[in-house]
Design a protein around this motif. Structure first.
Motif, PDB file in Angstrom:
ATOM      1  N   VAL A 386     -17.966 -73.555  63.742  1.00  0.00           N
ATOM      2  CA  VAL A 386     -18.240 -72.602  64.798  1.00  0.00           C
ATOM      3  C   VAL A 386     -17.942 -73.174  66.179  1.00  0.00           C
ATOM      4  O   VAL A 386     -17.400 -72.493  67.047  1.00  0.00           O
ATOM      5  N   GLN A 387     -18.234 -74.453  66.401  1.00  0.00           N
ATOM      6  CA  GLN A 387     -18.104 -75.025  67.727  1.00  0.00           C
ATOM      7  C   GLN A 387     -16.665 -75.131  68.217  1.00  0.00           C
ATOM      8  O   GLN A 387     -16.428 -75.304  69.419  1.00  0.00           O
ATOM      9  N   VAL A 388     -15.690 -75.035  67.300  1.00  0.00           N
ATOM     10  CA  VAL A 388     -14.285 -75.104  67.717  1.00  0.00           C
ATOM     11  C   VAL A 388     -13.517 -73.841  67.330  1.00  0.00           C
ATOM     12  O   VAL A 388     -12.287 -73.810  67.447  1.00  0.00           O
ATOM     13  N   GLN A 389     -14.192 -72.837  66.865  1.00  0.00           N
ATOM     14  CA  GLN A 389     -13.543 -71.616  66.377  1.00  0.00           C
ATOM     15  C   GLN A 389     -12.705 -70.967  67.478  1.00  0.00           C
ATOM     16  O   GLN A 389     -13.165 -70.768  68.601  1.00  0.00           O
ATOM     17  N   GLY A 390     -11.455 -70.653  67.155  1.00  0.00           N
ATOM     18  CA  GLY A 390     -10.559 -69.996  68.098  1.00  0.00           C
ATOM     19  C   GLY A 390      -9.768 -70.931  68.978  1.00  0.00           C
ATOM     20  O   GLY A 390      -8.856 -70.474  69.695  1.00  0.00           O
ATOM     21  N   ARG A 391     -10.043 -72.218  68.966  1.00  0.00           N
ATOM     22  CA  ARG A 391      -9.323 -73.159  69.817  1.00  0.00           C
ATOM     23  C   ARG A 391      -8.000 -73.564  69.172  1.00  0.00           C
ATOM     24  O   ARG A 391      -7.916 -73.824  67.973  1.00  0.00           O
ATOM     25  N   ARG A 392      -6.960 -73.637  69.980  1.00  0.00           N
ATOM     26  CA  ARG A 392      -5.659 -74.070  69.506  1.00  0.00           C
ATOM     27  C   ARG A 392      -5.587 -75.589  69.455  1.00  0.00           C
ATOM     28  O   ARG A 392      -6.281 -76.285  70.191  1.00  0.00           O
ATOM     29  N   PHE A 393      -4.701 -76.089  68.591  1.00  0.00           N
ATOM     30  CA  PHE A 393      -4.608 -77.531  68.414  1.00  0.00           C
ATOM     31  C   PHE A 393      -4.217 -78.233  69.705  1.00  0.00           C
ATOM     32  O   PHE A 393      -4.601 -79.378  69.931  1.00  0.00           O
ATOM     33  N   GLY A 394      -3.461 -77.557  70.541  1.00  0.00           N
ATOM     34  CA  GLY A 394      -3.036 -78.184  71.782  1.00  0.00           C
ATOM     35  C   GLY A 394      -4.109 -78.248  72.840  1.00  0.00           C
ATOM     36  O   GLY A 394      -3.918 -78.904  73.873  1.00  0.00           O
ATOM     37  N   ASP A 395      -5.257 -77.588  72.618  1.00  0.00           N
ATOM     38  CA  ASP A 395      -6.318 -77.554  73.624  1.00  0.00           C
ATOM     39  C   ASP A 395      -7.261 -78.747  73.533  1.00  0.00           C
ATOM     40  O   ASP A 395      -8.074 -78.955  74.439  1.00  0.00           O
ATOM     41  N   PHE A 396      -7.205 -79.520  72.467  1.00  0.00           N
ATOM     42  CA  PHE A 396      -8.135 -80.638  72.286  1.00  0.00           C
ATOM     43  C   PHE A 396      -7.634 -81.878  73.028  1.00  0.00           C
ATOM     44  O   PHE A 396      -6.429 -82.149  73.079  1.00  0.00           O
ATOM     45  N   THR A 397      -8.571 -82.603  73.588  1.00  0.00           N
ATOM     46  CA  THR A 397      -8.248 -83.878  74.219  1.00  0.00           C
ATOM     47  C   THR A 397      -8.466 -85.011  73.234  1.00  0.00           C
ATOM     48  O   THR A 397      -9.159 -84.861  72.218  1.00  0.00           O
ATOM     49  N   GLU A 398      -7.881 -86.150  73.521  1.00  0.00           N
ATOM     50  CA  GLU A 398      -8.012 -87.301  72.646  1.00  0.00           C
ATOM     51  C   GLU A 398      -9.466 -87.759  72.534  1.00  0.00           C
ATOM     52  O   GLU A 398      -9.887 -88.276  71.500  1.00  0.00           O
ATOM     53  N   VAL A 399     -10.246 -87.566  73.591  1.00  0.00           N
ATOM     54  CA  VAL A 399     -11.644 -87.995  73.578  1.00  0.00           C
ATOM     55  C   VAL A 399     -12.461 -87.171  72.595  1.00  0.00           C
ATOM     56  O   VAL A 399     -13.400 -87.669  71.951  1.00  0.00           O
ATOM     57  N   GLU A 400     -12.106 -85.897  72.426  1.00  0.00           N
ATOM     58  CA  GLU A 400     -12.881 -85.004  71.562  1.00  0.00           C
ATOM     59  C   GLU A 400     -12.642 -85.240  70.082  1.00  0.00           C
ATOM     60  O   GLU A 400     -13.502 -84.925  69.249  1.00  0.00           O
ATOM     61  N   LEU A 401     -11.502 -85.759  69.746  1.00  0.00           N
ATOM     62  CA  LEU A 401     -11.112 -85.830  68.338  1.00  0.00           C
ATOM     63  C   LEU A 401     -12.107 -86.578  67.459  1.00  0.00           C
ATOM     64  O   LEU A 401     -12.491 -86.078  66.394  1.00  0.00           O
ATOM     65  N   PRO A 402     -12.566 -87.776  67.842  1.00  0.00           N
ATOM     66  CA  PRO A 402     -13.497 -88.489  66.951  1.00  0.00           C
ATOM     67  C   PRO A 402     -14.832 -87.788  66.768  1.00  0.00           C
ATOM     68  O   PRO A 402     -15.544 -88.066  65.789  1.00  0.00           O
ATOM     69  N   TRP A 403     -15.184 -86.890  67.671  1.00  0.00           N
ATOM     70  CA  TRP A 403     -16.485 -86.228  67.595  1.00  0.00           C
ATOM     71  C   TRP A 403     -16.415 -84.864  66.916  1.00  0.00           C
ATOM     72  O   TRP A 403     -17.421 -84.377  66.394  1.00  0.00           O
ATOM     73  N   LEU A 404     -15.249 -84.248  66.944  1.00  0.00           N
ATOM     74  CA  LEU A 404     -15.137 -82.893  66.391  1.00  0.00           C
ATOM     75  C   LEU A 404     -14.473 -82.869  65.017  1.00  0.00           C
ATOM     76  O   LEU A 404     -14.888 -82.119  64.134  1.00  0.00           O
ATOM     77  N   PHE A 405     -13.440 -83.657  64.841  1.00  0.00           N
ATOM     78  CA  PHE A 405     -12.701 -83.651  63.573  1.00  0.00           C
ATOM     79  C   PHE A 405     -13.313 -84.673  62.634  1.00  0.00           C
ATOM     80  O   PHE A 405     -12.765 -85.760  62.394  1.00  0.00           O
ATOM     81  N   ILE A 406     -14.484 -84.324  62.109  1.00  0.00           N
ATOM     82  CA  ILE A 406     -15.239 -85.224  61.245  1.00  0.00           C
ATOM     83  C   ILE A 406     -15.554 -84.527  59.928  1.00  0.00           C
ATOM     84  O   ILE A 406     -15.478 -83.305  59.814  1.00  0.00           O
ATOM     85  N   CYS A 407     -15.945 -85.336  58.943  1.00  0.00           N
ATOM     86  CA  CYS A 407     -16.373 -84.833  57.638  1.00  0.00           C
ATOM     87  C   CYS A 407     -17.676 -85.513  57.245  1.00  0.00           C
ATOM     88  O   CYS A 407     -17.974 -86.629  57.702  1.00  0.00           O
TER      89      CYS A 407
END
Length: 608
Positions: A386-407
């Motif tokens: 839900v927290q990233v729903q609708g966001r395009r791949f190009g909108d993410f910053t490098e800082v966000e990746l380790p915190w959002l793209f997790i399992c």
């Protein structure tokens, strides 16, 4: 001297242009436009009912489109020996007589599209030895006859799409030894004309689109070893390809789109080692299995758009070392893991738009390579969480990746040891529940550590439960449940003990055992004897069984007597007495050398 010679060439070329211009400007000016510099005569849209007269032999291009021509007579264009291109499209032609184009020795292009031709007789194209392109599309042609194109040995492209074609005779393409491109789109063919196609040994490109074929049989394109591009699309009834349907082909490009294929035709494709382009778009394909496309060593592009794709298994593209473009837009993919590819280093273009993607650790590899990948102007969009729903791949910053793209690591919920005991013949369910993000997949291993599937007597149900039907003693052991996702695995073992029926090793005075059930006498067992097991049937069941058997026996006997009675009645009156003649054993004389005497006897028997 060289400069003077060049000036003379220019002078005579200008004189020739002037002469040709004057010649063309005269006779055709009344009904056509003459373009002397282009050596072209334009008679388009002049309401002509017949080919105009007076067109001189200098013309190289003749345009007769959008008129009312209905018939072409024999030797209609015999005087136009220099003609290179003739366009008769968008008329009302219904009849073209034999040898109508005779004399056009230098003609290279002939267009007769969008007319009303129903049949083209053999000999119509006589006298056209140099034609390279023939366009007879969008007519009403029903059949291609034997030797129809035989006198066009130089033909390289035949455009025959959008006709009412229902049959192509076996020798229709005889003589087309140089044909390189054939277009049969939008015809009424329901079968591939295998025999006719075998004549086109030089064919490079073939289009079968918008047709009613239901399958591609074995050897559909035999003898077409030079074919490089095959397109079969918009065939809604095509749901299967025979294993050897593409045998003999060395394709570099194959399109099987807008059909009804429910799975990738792995077996028909496996020998196409030169294939570079594969399009399977708009087929109801739901998955790509692992390790089945590795034979397509040179494959560079795969298009699977709008195919209801749910899953691409790890290793699906293993062995494809030159893979550079993958288009899977407008599907139902939740993720695409890096383990799918042989190597992501060669990947240049990735289309995942139009999929309900879950932006977690499984797609982190895409985010890290987004600067090297091209999304062709359609970047993917996150559908969850839900927290990233609708966001395009190009909108993410490098800082966000380790915190959002997790399992979240998979974890089996019930850690308590399970020890299941049952009797032989019963059905047992072994439970294994797990959670994680993404949702883990459940697999089971047998006591011999072989993988259990969703079929057979011992099978894995859709919810991850293991079902053991009609348990046998040999099923006993420790079963291993493994829950796995992209973040890691978890496992637990479950013990199963199956108790068999008692053995039948008993003495004659002891209890009698049948199929594991014991039958004992009314006396109590002595010391050291085994205790009897309860009788498996109650009294009511036994009475019913005995009664049914007795009634069946009586009914069988009654039927036999009735049959014998009816048979005896059909034989007429029965005799109750019988007379029997007999000859007794011979008796010799007392001396042993006398004559032997024989006596006969008779007695009567009475039949009761």
């Amino acid at each position: 001297m060289c400069v003077a010679a060049d000036w003379r060439r220019v002078y005579w070329w200008l004189v020739l242009q002037w002469v040709v211009g004057v010649a063309l400007a005269g006779p055709c000016a009344q009904c056509c436009d003459c373009l002397p510099k282009l050596l072209m005569v334009n008679c388009s849209s002049r309401q002509l009912n017949s080919v105009p007269e007076g067109i001189l032999e200098y013309a190289q291009m003749l345009n007769l489109t959008y008129n009312h021509l209905k018939t072409l007579m024999k030797w209609q264009f015999s005087g136009l020996t220099q003609l290179r291109e003739l366009d008769l499209s968008d008329n009302m032609l219904t009849i073209i007589e034999v040898e109508a184009f005779f004399g056009l020795q230098n003609l290279l292009t002939l267009r007769v599209s969008r007319n009303r031709l129903k049949i083209i007789s053999v000999g119509v194209f006589a006298g056209l030895p140099n034609v390279r392109l023939l366009d007879i599309s969008e007519n009403e042609i029903l059949v291609f006859l034997d030797d129809m194109f035989r006198e066009m040995p130089s033909l390289q492209k035949l455009e025959a799409s959008e006709n009412d074609l229902v049959f192509i005779s076996n020798r229709a393409f005889s003589g087309l030894i140089n044909l390189q491109e054939l277009n049969l789109n939008r015809c009424n063919l329901t079968l591939v004309p295998v025999e006719a196609m075998s004549q086109l040994t030089g064919l490079l490109q073939l289009r079968f689109c918008r047709m009613g074929i239901t399958t591609l049989p074995n050897n559909s394109f035999r003898q077409l070893s030079r074919l490089r591009d095959l397109r079969v699309s918009h065939c809604p009834w095509l749901d299967s390809l025979a294993i050897n349907s593409l045998i003999g082909l060395n394709l570099t490009s194959l399109t099987l789109s807008h059909c009804n294929l429910s799975s990738i035709p792995y077996s028909p494709l496996h020998h196409l080692v030169y294939l570079r382009y594969l399009d399977l778009s708009y087929n109801p394909i739901t998955s790509i299995q692992s390790n089945l496309l590795g034979d397509l060593l040179r494959l560079q592009e795969l298009h699977l758009v709008g195919a209801n794709l749910l899953r691409v298994e790890p290793g699906a593209f293993r062995g494809l070392a030159f893979f550079r473009l993958l288009n899977m837009s407008s599907n139902r993919l939740v993720t695409l893991e890096e383990s799918v590819f042989h190597s992501v280093a060669t990947l240049e273009v990735l289309r995942l738009d139009g999929n309900p993607l879950a932006c977690d650790c499984r797609l982190l590899w895409v985010m890290r390579r987004r600067l090297q990948l091209r999304f062709e102007g359609q970047p993917p969009t996150c559908a969850s969480p839900v927290q990233v729903q609708g966001r395009r791949f190009g909108d993410f910053t490098e800082v966000e990746l380790p915190w959002l793209f997790i399992c979240r690591h998979s974890r089996i919920l019930t850690r308590k040891p399970q020890d299941v005991r049952t009797d032989e013949g019963h059905t047992v369910l072994l439970f294994c529940e797990a959670d994680g993000d993404p949702e883990p997949s459940i697999t089971w291993l047998s006591p011999k550590r072989s993988l259990l599937t969703g079929s057979g007597r011992i099978r894995v149900l859709s919810n991850g439960t293991l079902e053991v039907r009609y348990a046998q003693v040999q099923d006993s052991g420790y079963y291993l449940c493994i829950a796995s996702n992209a973040a890691g695995n978890d496992s637990i073992s479950v013990s199963l003990r199956v108790r068999g029926f008692p053995s039948s090793t008993r003495n004659r005075s002891g209890p009698f055992f049948l199929e594991g059930w014991s039958f004992v006498s009314g006396q109590a067992p002595g010391n050291g004897s085994h205790g009897s097991q309860p009788f498996p049937f109650d009294v009511k069941t036994l009475v019913i069984a005995v009664t049914m058997g007795f009634l069946s026996f009586l009914s069988s006997v009654a039927i036999c007597f009735i049959f014998m009675f009816l048979w005896s009645q059909s034989k007429g009156q029965i005799k109750h007495t019988a007379t029997i003649d007999f000859v007794p054993r011979s008796s010799a004389s007392a001396g042993g050398c006398g004559r032997t005497t024989m006596e006969t006897g008779r007695f009567t028997m009475k039949l009761v």
